[in-house]
Design an enzyme around this catalytic site. Structure first.
Site, PDB file in Angstrom:
ATOM      1  N   SER A 289       0.770  -1.237   0.113  1.00  0.00           N
ATOM      2  CA  SER A 289      -0.118   0.118   0.273  1.00  0.00           C
ATOM      3  C   SER A 289       0.877   1.229  -0.135  1.00  0.00           C
ATOM      4  O   SER A 289       0.236   2.446   0.209  1.00  0.00           O
ATOM      5  CB  SER A 289      -0.767   0.024   1.116  1.00  0.00           C
ATOM      6  OG  SER A 289      -1.865  -1.056   1.019  1.00  0.00           O
ATOM      7  N   GLY A 290       1.986   1.227  -0.106  1.00  0.00           N
ATOM      8  CA  GLY A 290       2.991   2.122   0.023  1.00  0.00           C
ATOM      9  C   GLY A 290       3.738   2.504   1.143  1.00  0.00           C
ATOM     10  O   GLY A 290       4.133   3.782   1.806  1.00  0.00           O
ATOM     11  N   THR A 291       4.106   1.318   1.752  1.00  0.00           N
ATOM     12  CA  THR A 291       4.680   1.307   3.349  1.00  0.00           C
ATOM     13  C   THR A 291       6.107   1.859   3.250  1.00  0.00           C
ATOM     14  O   THR A 291       6.329   2.725   4.081  1.00  0.00           O
ATOM     15  CB  THR A 291       4.582  -0.108   3.755  1.00  0.00           C
ATOM     16  OG1 THR A 291       3.760  -0.853   3.232  1.00  0.00           O
ATOM     17  CG2 THR A 291       4.889  -0.205   5.193  1.00  0.00           C
TER      18      THR A 291
ATOM     19  N   HIS B 274       2.030  -5.175   9.365  1.00  0.00           N
ATOM     20  CA  HIS B 274       1.083  -5.770   8.334  1.00  0.00           C
ATOM     21  C   HIS B 274      -0.320  -6.634   9.190  1.00  0.00           C
ATOM     22  O   HIS B 274      -1.174  -7.202   8.617  1.00  0.00           O
ATOM     23  CB  HIS B 274       1.071  -6.356   7.314  1.00  0.00           C
ATOM     24  CG  HIS B 274       2.297  -5.986   6.350  1.00  0.00           C
ATOM     25  ND1 HIS B 274       2.081  -4.512   5.908  1.00  0.00           N
ATOM     26  CD2 HIS B 274       3.390  -6.231   5.795  1.00  0.00           C
ATOM     27  CE1 HIS B 274       3.001  -4.241   4.899  1.00  0.00           C
ATOM     28  NE2 HIS B 274       3.916  -5.234   5.016  1.00  0.00           N
TER      29      HIS B 274
ATOM     30  N   SER C 207       0.448  -5.366  -7.089  1.00  0.00           N
ATOM     31  CA  SER C 207       1.657  -5.163  -6.732  1.00  0.00           C
ATOM     32  C   SER C 207       2.206  -6.499  -6.097  1.00  0.00           C
ATOM     33  O   SER C 207       3.419  -6.738  -5.794  1.00  0.00           O
ATOM     34  CB  SER C 207       1.790  -4.134  -5.896  1.00  0.00           C
ATOM     35  OG  SER C 207       3.176  -3.510  -5.271  1.00  0.00           O
TER      36      SER C 207
ATOM     37  N   LYS D  14       6.704  -0.154  -9.969  1.00  0.00           N
ATOM     38  CA  LYS D  14       6.027   1.155 -11.020  1.00  0.00           C
ATOM     39  C   LYS D  14       5.632   2.302 -10.243  1.00  0.00           C
ATOM     40  O   LYS D  14       5.916   3.383 -10.580  1.00  0.00           O
ATOM     41  CB  LYS D  14       4.876   0.679 -11.813  1.00  0.00           C
ATOM     42  CG  LYS D  14       5.367  -0.241 -12.859  1.00  0.00           C
ATOM     43  CD  LYS D  14       4.117  -0.480 -13.650  1.00  0.00           C
ATOM     44  CE  LYS D  14       4.190  -1.358 -14.980  1.00  0.00           C
ATOM     45  NZ  LYS D  14       3.305  -1.624 -15.876  1.00  0.00           N
TER      46      LYS D  14
HETATM   47  P1  A3P Z   1       3.946  -1.216  -7.285  1.00  0.00           P
HETATM   48  O1  A3P Z   1       4.377  -2.654  -7.170  1.00  0.00           O
HETATM   49  O2  A3P Z   1       2.647  -0.777  -8.039  1.00  0.00           O
HETATM   50  O3  A3P Z   1       4.969  -0.228  -8.234  1.00  0.00           O
HETATM   51  P2  A3P Z   1       5.110  -1.411  -0.010  1.00  0.00           P
HETATM   52  O4  A3P Z   1       6.062  -0.316   0.229  1.00  0.00           O
HETATM   53  O5  A3P Z   1       3.983  -1.314   0.865  1.00  0.00           O
HETATM   54  O6  A3P Z   1       5.593  -2.789  -0.085  1.00  0.00           O
HETATM   55  O7  A3P Z   1       4.300  -0.830  -1.336  1.00  0.00           O
HETATM   56  C1  A3P Z   1       5.164  -0.999  -2.647  1.00  0.00           C
HETATM   57  C2  A3P Z   1       4.395  -0.225  -3.753  1.00  0.00           C
HETATM   58  O8  A3P Z   1       4.462   1.233  -3.643  1.00  0.00           O
HETATM   59  C3  A3P Z   1       5.091  -0.383  -5.163  1.00  0.00           C
HETATM   60  O9  A3P Z   1       3.912  -0.614  -6.021  1.00  0.00           O
HETATM   61  C4  A3P Z   1       5.901   0.446  -5.154  1.00  0.00           C
HETATM   62  O10 A3P Z   1       6.464   0.802  -6.354  1.00  0.00           O
HETATM   63  C5  A3P Z   1       5.107   1.747  -4.625  1.00  0.00           C
HETATM   64  N1  A3P Z   1       6.020   2.672  -4.329  1.00  0.00           N
HETATM   65  C6  A3P Z   1       7.144   2.818  -3.345  1.00  0.00           C
HETATM   66  N2  A3P Z   1       7.580   3.925  -3.334  1.00  0.00           N
HETATM   67  C7  A3P Z   1       6.954   4.943  -3.883  1.00  0.00           C
HETATM   68  C8  A3P Z   1       6.760   6.188  -4.275  1.00  0.00           C
HETATM   69  N3  A3P Z   1       7.735   7.009  -3.616  1.00  0.00           N
HETATM   70  N4  A3P Z   1       5.849   6.983  -4.830  1.00  0.00           N
HETATM   71  C9  A3P Z   1       4.785   6.160  -5.457  1.00  0.00           C
HETATM   72  N5  A3P Z   1       4.892   4.627  -5.195  1.00  0.00           N
HETATM   73  C10 A3P Z   1       5.554   4.235  -4.546  1.00  0.00           C
END
Ligand code: A3P
Length: 299
Positions: free
Chosen positions: A57-59, A106, A136, A268
């Site tokens: 979710s953008g952790t 989580h 993702s 991405k």
């Molecule tokens: P995608 O696989 O869709 O690219 P987490 O950190 O919870 O594991 O989430 C990873 C997701 O957040 C990945 O998504 C990653 O690319 C995205 N992500 C990480 N850093 C980011 C940023 N600075 N801006 C936007 N998305 C980001």
């Protein structure tokens, strides 16, 4: 799916290369069970800050932002996010972190230490469009081999269709179980733990205006900063800049490595990539399930 043992069997047959067991009513990777149990008993400090997310979710993004807010400047932390991973680190490792600790998890609220809710810790909850989370997570599990997985294979080797099917049955490898249960429990924390205030952030809102969301988080934490610092943090944590910093500037101790050639945690970083994975029929099936579980349409 009602029967969790059957769900564990189905997940292993569909491509999860993990020994899956039922613990506390949820399907869990066997190597995670003791870790999940011990996390509940960890001592909490009153000034601890918790970042709660369903995986993908953008952790990483939000954790870095929170560290910068606490530092009051746009300077990257030394370690990767997993240095402060509640259900993966030992008690001793977490004890070593300086206050205020910014711990990510989580787990469901009920799986987390009770003192979080009674001590009034700060909790930031980030959620993302479920279809993007799912894509993702599928991309991660198809590429990543965890050190502590005794089978030493990628976590998942089934097809996208298999993965989606399991998700709709309630399995993704997240220790909190179903995406829907997680969303519902997180959104009702203030009812469950009377009046507890959570800061809820959407990944999509961070993409639309990151500085605005950083300001909201800083104010919730009681650490407001000059407007220019919000903009600096937003820029330092852009997808490109944060990816580069994590891969080239940080100590790699807590980086859980991925297969060669994969994009790793920074894949991405876009909204709507799900459209490149879901068929129309899969998307309609997903929407129907979402509406049933969440009692509202997926927007
Ligand atoms: P995608 O696989 O869709 O690219 P987490 O950190 O919870 O594991 O989430 C990873 C997701 O957040 C990945 O998504 C990653 O690319 C995205 N992500 C990480 N850093 C980011 C940023 N600075 N801006 C936007 N998305 C980001």
């Amino acid at each position: 799916m009602e029967n969790m043992s059957a769900l564990a069997e189905k997940a292993m047959a569909s491509g999860f290369n993990l020994d899956l067991v039922v613990h506390d009513g949820l399907v869990q990777a066997k190597f995670m069970v003791d870790k999940i149990k011990r996390a509940k008993t960890f001592a909490i400090r009153e000034d601890d800050i918790f970042l709660c997310t369903y995986p993908k979710s953008g952790t990483h993004w939000t954790w870095e932002i929170l560290n910068m807010i606490v530092a009051g400047k746009a300077e990257y932390t030394k370690h990767w996010l997993n240095s402060a991973y509640l259900e993966s680190r030992t008690k001793e490792e977490l004890e070593k972190l300086e206050s205020p600790r910014i711990i990510h998890t989580h787990l469901l609220p009920s799986q987390m230490p009770d003192a979080i809710w009674t001590n009034g810790c700060k909790v930031i909850y980030v959620h993302r469009h479920p279809k993007d989370c799912l894509v993702s997570f599928f991309s991660q599990l198809s590429k990543q081999i965890w050190e502590d997985n005794p089978l030493q294979k990628t976590a998942f080797s089934g097809s996208w269709a298999d993965y989606l099917d399991l998700f709709l049955d309630g399995y993704t490898l997240a220790p909190c179980g179903s995406y829907f249960t997680y969303r519902l429990q997180m959104s009702t924390i203030s009812d469950t733990y009377k009046g507890f205030e959570v800061c809820t952030v959407r990944y999509e809102d961070m993409k639309a205006d990151c500085a605005r969301e950083i300001k909201r988080m800083a104010e919730y934490l009681g650490r407001p900063l000059p407007e220019q610092i919000y903009r600096d943090i937003s820029e330092a944590c852009s997808f490109k800049n944060l990816k580069n910093a994590c891969e080239t500037m940080k100590d790699q101790t807590y980086h859980y490595k991925w297969q060669d050639g994969s994009s790793g945690y920074f894949r991405k970083g876009e909204c709507g990539d799900w459209k490149n994975f879901f068929t129309v029929a899969q998307s309609e099936r997903f929407d129907k399930m979402y509406e049933e579980k969440m009692q509202s349409p997926l927007l």
